[in-house]
Design a protein around this motif. Structure first.
Motif: not given
Length: 59
Positions: A24-42
């Motif tokens: 029950h966390s926010d996307f912006f509270a998860q830096p690992g998820l942010q990096r994974l999303a950026a790499f997936t988009l790449l």
């Protein structure tokens, strides 16, 4: 290259579910998820370019 895109999209989906559905966390509270999303988009954005470079020349 297709397998790479499928694996990255599946991994992002699983981690996103773990962050939202289980923790029950926010996307912006998860830096690992942010990096994974950026790499997936790449990976998804460069897929057509890499695929055209890896395909055999048919002239």
């Amino acid at each position: 290259m297709e397998l790479t895109a499928v694996v990255m999209a599946t991994d992002l989906t699983a981690n996103w579910y773990a962050a939202y559905g289980i923790q029950h966390s926010d996307f912006f509270a998860q830096p690992g998820l942010q990096r994974l999303a950026a790499f997936t988009l790449l990976v998804l954005a460069t897929r057509p370019f890499v695929r055209s470079r890896l395909s055999p020349n048919t002239k």
